[in-house]
Write a protein that holds these residues in place. Structure first.
Motif, PDB file in Angstrom:
ATOM      1  N   THR A  66       1.191  -1.270  -0.533  1.00 39.41           N
ATOM      2  CA  THR A  66       0.250   0.199  -0.046  1.00 39.41           C
ATOM      3  C   THR A  66       0.707   1.601  -0.115  1.00 39.41           C
ATOM      4  O   THR A  66       0.273   2.472  -0.504  1.00 39.41           O
ATOM      5  N   ALA A  67       1.856   1.608   0.789  1.00 42.88           N
ATOM      6  CA  ALA A  67       2.546   2.641   0.115  1.00 42.88           C
ATOM      7  C   ALA A  67       3.070   2.946  -0.328  1.00 42.88           C
ATOM      8  O   ALA A  67       3.657   3.972  -0.445  1.00 42.88           O
ATOM      9  N   LEU A  68       3.851   1.858  -1.495  1.00 43.49           N
ATOM     10  CA  LEU A  68       4.731   1.742  -2.524  1.00 43.49           C
ATOM     11  C   LEU A  68       3.748   2.382  -3.336  1.00 43.49           C
ATOM     12  O   LEU A  68       3.871   3.593  -4.320  1.00 43.49           O
ATOM     13  N   VAL A  69       2.604   1.813  -3.239  1.00 41.74           N
ATOM     14  CA  VAL A  69       1.216   2.395  -4.347  1.00 41.74           C
ATOM     15  C   VAL A  69       1.623   4.051  -4.834  1.00 41.74           C
ATOM     16  O   VAL A  69       0.839   4.428  -5.363  1.00 41.74           O
ATOM     17  N   ILE A  70       1.016   4.226  -3.233  1.00 43.18           N
ATOM     18  CA  ILE A  70       0.395   4.953  -2.997  1.00 43.18           C
ATOM     19  C   ILE A  70       1.447   6.181  -2.995  1.00 43.18           C
ATOM     20  O   ILE A  70       1.371   7.115  -3.688  1.00 43.18           O
ATOM     21  N   ALA A  71       3.118   6.625  -2.906  1.00 47.82           N
ATOM     22  CA  ALA A  71       3.731   6.666  -3.001  1.00 47.82           C
ATOM     23  C   ALA A  71       4.168   7.382  -4.181  1.00 47.82           C
ATOM     24  O   ALA A  71       4.440   8.336  -5.230  1.00 47.82           O
ATOM     25  N   LEU A  72       3.971   6.359  -4.899  1.00 47.31           N
ATOM     26  CA  LEU A  72       4.774   6.517  -7.210  1.00 47.31           C
ATOM     27  C   LEU A  72       3.082   6.714  -7.423  1.00 47.31           C
ATOM     28  O   LEU A  72       4.263   8.146  -8.249  1.00 47.31           O
ATOM     29  N   VAL A  73       1.881   6.470  -6.631  1.00 49.21           N
ATOM     30  CA  VAL A  73       0.362   7.141  -7.470  1.00 49.21           C
ATOM     31  C   VAL A  73       0.976   8.922  -7.251  1.00 49.21           C
ATOM     32  O   VAL A  73       1.116   9.724  -8.679  1.00 49.21           O
ATOM     33  N   PHE A  74       0.712   9.177  -6.006  1.00 53.05           N
ATOM     34  CA  PHE A  74       0.694  10.852  -5.865  1.00 53.05           C
ATOM     35  C   PHE A  74       2.685  11.177  -5.729  1.00 53.05           C
ATOM     36  O   PHE A  74       2.024  12.799  -6.648  1.00 53.05           O
ATOM     37  N   GLY A  75       2.993  10.839  -5.764  1.00 56.05           N
ATOM     38  CA  GLY A  75       4.046  11.647  -6.461  1.00 56.05           C
ATOM     39  C   GLY A  75       4.629  11.861  -8.468  1.00 56.05           C
ATOM     40  O   GLY A  75       5.028  12.770  -8.345  1.00 56.05           O
ATOM     41  N   GLY A  76       3.902  11.037  -9.023  1.00 55.80           N
ATOM     42  CA  GLY A  76       3.921  11.092  -9.947  1.00 55.80           C
ATOM     43  C   GLY A  76       2.646  12.057 -10.759  1.00 55.80           C
ATOM     44  O   GLY A  76       2.601  13.059 -11.570  1.00 55.80           O
ATOM     45  N   VAL A  77       1.447  12.019  -9.460  1.00 57.40           N
ATOM     46  CA  VAL A  77       0.742  13.202 -10.477  1.00 57.40           C
ATOM     47  C   VAL A  77       0.887  14.736  -9.578  1.00 57.40           C
ATOM     48  O   VAL A  77       1.220  15.924 -10.146  1.00 57.40           O
ATOM     49  N   VAL A  78       1.592  14.758  -8.887  1.00 58.86           N
ATOM     50  CA  VAL A  78       2.477  16.283  -8.476  1.00 58.86           C
ATOM     51  C   VAL A  78       3.730  16.444  -9.367  1.00 58.86           C
ATOM     52  O   VAL A  78       3.414  17.839  -9.350  1.00 58.86           O
ATOM     53  N   ALA A  79       4.414  15.597  -9.462  1.00 53.66           N
ATOM     54  CA  ALA A  79       5.118  16.074 -11.186  1.00 53.66           C
ATOM     55  C   ALA A  79       4.504  16.298 -12.158  1.00 53.66           C
ATOM     56  O   ALA A  79       4.234  17.279 -12.766  1.00 53.66           O
ATOM     57  N   ILE A  80       3.732  15.730 -12.564  1.00 48.12           N
ATOM     58  CA  ILE A  80       2.604  16.164 -13.821  1.00 48.12           C
ATOM     59  C   ILE A  80       2.192  17.162 -13.013  1.00 48.12           C
ATOM     60  O   ILE A  80       1.967  18.155 -14.548  1.00 48.12           O
ATOM     61  N   PHE A  81       1.694  17.964 -12.589  1.00 46.73           N
ATOM     62  CA  PHE A  81       0.586  19.018 -12.334  1.00 46.73           C
ATOM     63  C   PHE A  81       1.857  19.782 -12.304  1.00 46.73           C
ATOM     64  O   PHE A  81       1.137  21.423 -13.129  1.00 46.73           O
ATOM     65  N   TRP A  82       2.770  19.808 -11.959  1.00 52.55           N
ATOM     66  CA  TRP A  82       3.887  21.316 -11.994  1.00 52.55           C
ATOM     67  C   TRP A  82       3.787  21.081 -13.440  1.00 52.55           C
ATOM     68  O   TRP A  82       3.789  22.454 -13.703  1.00 52.55           O
ATOM     69  N   LEU A  83       3.917  19.727 -14.086  1.00 48.21           N
ATOM     70  CA  LEU A  83       4.314  20.767 -15.700  1.00 48.21           C
ATOM     71  C   LEU A  83       2.683  20.974 -16.095  1.00 48.21           C
ATOM     72  O   LEU A  83       3.438  21.548 -17.288  1.00 48.21           O
ATOM     73  N   GLY A  84       1.852  20.590 -15.721  1.00 52.55           N
ATOM     74  CA  GLY A  84       0.603  21.405 -15.947  1.00 52.55           C
ATOM     75  C   GLY A  84       0.629  23.068 -15.863  1.00 52.55           C
ATOM     76  O   GLY A  84      -0.290  23.834 -16.737  1.00 52.55           O
ATOM     77  N   VAL A  85       1.166  23.049 -14.750  1.00 50.45           N
ATOM     78  CA  VAL A  85       0.831  24.575 -14.540  1.00 50.45           C
ATOM     79  C   VAL A  85       1.915  25.020 -14.838  1.00 50.45           C
ATOM     80  O   VAL A  85       1.347  26.696 -15.230  1.00 50.45           O
TER      81      VAL A  85
ATOM     82  N   VAL B  98      -6.119  13.511 -10.077  1.00 53.27           N
ATOM     83  CA  VAL B  98      -5.931  13.103  -8.771  1.00 53.27           C
ATOM     84  C   VAL B  98      -7.134  11.520  -8.106  1.00 53.27           C
ATOM     85  O   VAL B  98      -7.029  11.114  -7.886  1.00 53.27           O
ATOM     86  N   MET B  99      -8.186  12.183  -9.131  1.00 48.39           N
ATOM     87  CA  MET B  99      -8.810  11.145  -9.105  1.00 48.39           C
ATOM     88  C   MET B  99      -8.770   9.489  -9.796  1.00 48.39           C
ATOM     89  O   MET B  99      -8.553   8.282  -9.265  1.00 48.39           O
ATOM     90  N   ALA B 100      -7.723   9.348 -10.797  1.00 52.32           N
ATOM     91  CA  ALA B 100      -6.971   8.380 -11.078  1.00 52.32           C
ATOM     92  C   ALA B 100      -6.055   8.015 -10.353  1.00 52.32           C
ATOM     93  O   ALA B 100      -5.966   6.700 -10.015  1.00 52.32           O
ATOM     94  N   ALA B 101      -5.788   9.047  -9.760  1.00 57.28           N
ATOM     95  CA  ALA B 101      -4.359   8.526  -8.925  1.00 57.28           C
ATOM     96  C   ALA B 101      -5.235   7.614  -7.690  1.00 57.28           C
ATOM     97  O   ALA B 101      -4.783   6.655  -6.470  1.00 57.28           O
ATOM     98  N   GLY B 102      -6.554   8.461  -6.667  1.00 55.61           N
ATOM     99  CA  GLY B 102      -6.971   7.865  -5.382  1.00 55.61           C
ATOM    100  C   GLY B 102      -7.989   6.816  -5.927  1.00 55.61           C
ATOM    101  O   GLY B 102      -7.907   5.938  -5.388  1.00 55.61           O
ATOM    102  N   ALA B 103      -8.057   6.507  -7.126  1.00 53.90           N
ATOM    103  CA  ALA B 103      -8.605   5.474  -8.039  1.00 53.90           C
ATOM    104  C   ALA B 103      -7.797   4.180  -8.033  1.00 53.90           C
ATOM    105  O   ALA B 103      -7.811   2.845  -7.644  1.00 53.90           O
TER     106      ALA B 103
END
Length: 620
Positions: free
Chosen positions: A285-304, A325-330
């Motif tokens: 669970t820790a690995l999945v959450i860390a990878l998902v939300f870490g990737g989302v933050v990086a991509i959102f930075w590119l989007g901004v 965020v919705m996909a990451a949460g899913a």
């Protein structure tokens, strides 16, 4: 770590601190369980599909509202995009803002209604499937022959029927709803992400292999450890069941502490394995959450930065972030539920073993029709039989015996001579290894076991009773019996007096296995249960052994009347019962060694004469 390493456990301490016999038994069962073949995926859950197909209405309702709830969830992202674009437009007006907020409110209301109905139908479907599964498993267990329970302890069977099905119930009632919702949300979010920004979506998809890797790597380990935990817990339950069944013996020999230590050992082994499972799932669970939300933050930075450069509108950016965020949460939720799926798959593996077990005794495809009305003629022709697991110790050897309709035959012999085995073969709990057993001329192998048993009534030496009322226990012999039939059977078995003296008479609950009654009272209830059956064949296995002299005389008179016109086989040691027989069959080492009347056999000076002298004295 290998599977064997995950599940290896030391021997449990006995009374003096050394490994005890009970612990060795549990450990050997655990090793046997680990040797069972296990599937490496969640394919075992496919066994639930036929149960779901029976409930198509609930399945359709669940699917419709599942899609509706997902569409409403994804629709929120579009409503948010329109609102943000309106707020950043140069010609913004309060009326347009109110319009978009009203749209968001309408979508939220649709989401609330569809989510509630989705939960109802998905949960109802899951609970219904599990209820059907539980009923099917129990009904199947009741068809298994005694040979199955020689190989599998009752406690382990009950563990699968309760604990394992409860795990599947948790999956079907909760996890499936969450998993399906998040799976559809993930798919829908990815489609919209591609529409909003294909480039950023490609980066999102590049993260997915890294997210899925922990799910598969740790998921297998979680499932394997789940199966091992359930096996060990089932062994602990089986051991506890054996101890509780013989609690008076355990207490009489002062074995409470040893029994508790042995049970503690089994439970601790299950807990240690479960702890390893929980650790593996937590890491996953820790690995999945860390990878998902870490990737989302990086991509959102590119989007901004893309928004700052004017390459996409702020509304599109907010929608992309919302969807990401919705996909990451899913994905994170799917990672959580994947552990539940693995756990349920392990439990379903064990349930499937029960469902796949086939009784050794079953009706043939085209069973022979037994003659009506039944005459009650019985014949054993050169029968040889050994119990499963003891092929070299034949209980019957070339056993031949013919019993005419209405004849009373007493089976006499030393312990282990095969007397009770004759009853078990006649009831078709087992089939002979060689030879033929016939009922009214029909080979029992060609007959339906239920039809065979409908023609017989058994009173065993220690006949089990149930926790219902006295009337329930008597009517068990004939479920359609009327109250007057129950009363007549109780009267004939000399049981009416003590039953009517109970606080609520025939409707008095008797407690677990009717232990509130004395041995003699339980035996008379068992005799009443056999008498109400009105079967053409009576099987009496020391039916009066638990009665005192006065009650034995009364019950013997009732049995004499019941035996009139019926074929009766009696396993007996008491002289009074033997003297009533038309013929005495003396057995030794699974064979007939003598036959005749009491007087003739006593005069021969053979085995029967020695048994009479030993058990009844020279005066007999």
């Amino acid at each position: 770590m290998s599977q064997s390493a995950d599940t290896a456990v030391p021997a449990a301490p006995g009374v003096d601190g050394r490994p005890g016999a009970g612990a060795e038994l549990v450990q050997s069962l655990g090793e046997a369980a680990e040797r069972r073949p296990r599937s490496r995926n969640v394919g075992a859950l496919r066994r639930l599909v036929p149960f779901a197909r029976r409930r198509k209405g609930d399945a359709v309702g669940a699917l419709v509202f599942l899609i509706g709830a997902t569409a409403a969830t994804l629709g929120l992202s579009g409503a948010v995009r329109l609102l943000v674009d309106a707020l950043t437009a140069p010609d913004i007006s309060p009326e347009r803002v109110n319009l978009w907020f009203a749209l968001i409110g309408a979508v939220a209301l649709a989401l609330a209604l569809s989510s509630a109905l989705r939960y109802f139908f998905v949960t109802k479907l899951g609970e219904r499937v599990v209820a059907d599964l539980r009923e099917a498993v129990y009904a199947h267990i009741l068809t298994l022959d005694p040979g199955f329970f020689l190989r599998t302890r009752t406690g382990e069977v009950l563990s699968r029927l309760t604990t394992d099905i409860q795990i599947v119930e948790s999956l079907m009632a909760t996890s499936v709803s969450v998993a399906l919702r998040n799976l559809l949300t993930l798919i829908g979010a990815l489609v919209l992400l591609v529409w909003v920004s294909p480039g950023l979506t490609a980066l999102v998809l590049m993260i997915f292999p890294f997210v899925l890797a922990p799910l598969f790597l740790f998921g297998r380990r979680v499932r394997r450890l789940t199966v091992s935990t359930q096996d060990q817990f089932a062994q602990a339950v089986g051991q506890a069941g054996e101890t509780l069944d013989a609690l008076e013996t355990v207490q009489a020999f002062g074995g409470e502490a040893a029994a508790a230590r042995s049970f503690d050992w089994a439970v601790e082994r299950a807990f240690e394995t479960s702890l390893r499972r929980m650790t593996a799932r937590a890491v996953m669970t820790a690995l999945v959450i860390a990878l998902v939300f870490g990737g989302v933050v990086a991509i959102f930075w590119l989007g901004v930065h893309a928004g700052l450069r004017g390459e996409m509108s702020w509304g599109a950016l907010f929608q992309f972030a919302f969807l990401a965020v919705m996909a990451a949460g899913a994905v994170g939720a799917l990672g959580e539920t994947w552990g539940d799926v693995q756990k349920a798959a392990g439990a379903m593996d064990r349930i499937a073993e029960l469902l796949d077990a086939r009784p050794g005794i079953a009706a043939p495809a085209s069973p022979a029709i037994l003659p009506l009305p039944s005459k009650g003629a019985v014949a054993f022709e050169n029968v040889t039989f050994a119990y499963p697991g003891r092929p070299d110790a034949a209980a019957l050897r070339n056993f031949t015996l013919s019993i005419a309709p209405g004849e009373r035959v007493a089976l006499v012999g030393p312990s282990g001579a095969g007397k009770s085995t004759v009853f078990r073969l006649l009831l078709r709990f087992y089939d002979p290894d060689q030879g033929i057993v016939r009922l009214d001329g029909t080979d029992l192998r060609r007959a339906d076991p239920r039809e065979v048993r409908e023609r017989m009534a058994l009173v065993a030496q220690d006949s089990p009773l149930f926790s219902g009322s006295a009337a329930d226990n008597i009517a068990f012999g004939r479920p359609d019996a009327q109250p007057e039939d129950i009363l007549a059977a109780a009267q004939a078995a000399q049981a009416r007096g003590f039953i009517e003296a109970l606080p609520e008479g025939f409707q008095t609950p008797l407690g677990d296995r009717a232990r509130s009654l004395s041995g003699g009272q339980r035996q008379r209830l068992a005799i009443a249960r056999a008498l109400i059956r009105q079967a053409p064949i009576l099987l009496l296995d020391e039916a009066t052994s638990a009665l005192d002299a006065e009650n034995e005389r009364l019950v013997q008179a009732a049995l004499d009347e019941a035996m009139t016109g019926r074929t009766t086989l009696v396993i007996a040691h008491r002289l009074a019962t033997v003297l009533k027989a038309d013929r005495i069959v003396v057995m030794d080492q699974g064979q007939v060694v003598e036959q005749g009347t009491h007087a003739a056999l006593a005069a021969q000076g053979g085995l029967y004469a020695r048994l009479v002298a030993l058990q009844f004295g020279q005066a007999a």
